[in-house]
Scaffold this motif. Sequence first.
Motif, PDB file in Angstrom:
ATOM      1  N   LEU A 110       0.821  -1.213   0.000  1.00 16.26           N
ATOM      2  CA  LEU A 110       0.000   0.000   0.000  1.00 16.26           C
ATOM      3  C   LEU A 110       0.856   1.265   0.000  1.00 16.26           C
ATOM      4  O   LEU A 110       0.478   2.271  -0.599  1.00 16.26           O
ATOM      5  N   THR A 111       2.004   1.229   0.653  1.00 14.84           N
ATOM      6  CA  THR A 111       2.907   2.384   0.635  1.00 14.84           C
ATOM      7  C   THR A 111       3.410   2.644  -0.779  1.00 14.84           C
ATOM      8  O   THR A 111       3.386   3.780  -1.270  1.00 14.84           O
ATOM      9  N   ALA A 112       3.848   1.578  -1.455  1.00 18.24           N
ATOM     10  CA  ALA A 112       4.335   1.731  -2.834  1.00 18.24           C
ATOM     11  C   ALA A 112       3.206   2.169  -3.760  1.00 18.24           C
ATOM     12  O   ALA A 112       3.386   3.060  -4.604  1.00 18.24           O
ATOM     13  N   GLY A 113       2.044   1.559  -3.620  1.00 19.04           N
ATOM     14  CA  GLY A 113       0.895   1.940  -4.454  1.00 19.04           C
ATOM     15  C   GLY A 113       0.473   3.375  -4.212  1.00 19.04           C
ATOM     16  O   GLY A 113       0.126   4.100  -5.148  1.00 19.04           O
ATOM     17  N   GLY A 114       0.503   3.797  -2.961  1.00 17.85           N
ATOM     18  CA  GLY A 114       0.159   5.179  -2.631  1.00 17.85           C
ATOM     19  C   GLY A 114       1.140   6.162  -3.232  1.00 17.85           C
ATOM     20  O   GLY A 114       0.759   7.235  -3.708  1.00 17.85           O
ATOM     21  N   ALA A 115       2.424   5.785  -3.239  1.00 24.99           N
ATOM     22  CA  ALA A 115       3.444   6.665  -3.827  1.00 24.99           C
ATOM     23  C   ALA A 115       3.218   6.824  -5.321  1.00 24.99           C
ATOM     24  O   ALA A 115       3.279   7.943  -5.860  1.00 24.99           O
ATOM     25  N   VAL A 116       2.940   5.720  -6.003  1.00 22.18           N
ATOM     26  CA  VAL A 116       2.698   5.784  -7.456  1.00 22.18           C
ATOM     27  C   VAL A 116       1.435   6.585  -7.750  1.00 22.18           C
ATOM     28  O   VAL A 116       1.437   7.489  -8.596  1.00 22.18           O
ATOM     29  N   ALA A 117       0.355   6.267  -7.034  1.00 23.66           N
ATOM     30  CA  ALA A 117      -0.910   6.962  -7.279  1.00 23.66           C
ATOM     31  C   ALA A 117      -0.800   8.446  -6.954  1.00 23.66           C
ATOM     32  O   ALA A 117      -1.319   9.297  -7.683  1.00 23.66           O
TER      33      ALA A 117
END
Length: 76
Positions: free
Chosen positions: A58-65
């Motif tokens: 979720l941290t990585a996905g949040g960074a991309v989004a």
Amino acid sequence: MTKTGIVVTLAMMGLLQACATTPQQQRQVGCVGAGVAGALAGAAVGNQLGGGSGNDILTAGGAVAGGVAANNAAGC
């Protein structure tokens, strides 16, 4: 990255934008700044959700989004 590193990075982006001589250069630096700021905000939000390995995802996905959303909002 530590909070100090984040503050220094954002300050350097502001200084680079001030040193840019053409509107095109200023826009490019602004787009980078928007993307980085959005990615940091998205990673912070994503880090608050989930647990264990899900937290990392979720941290990585949040960074991309966050980066993509900020670039779109800035018109880049």
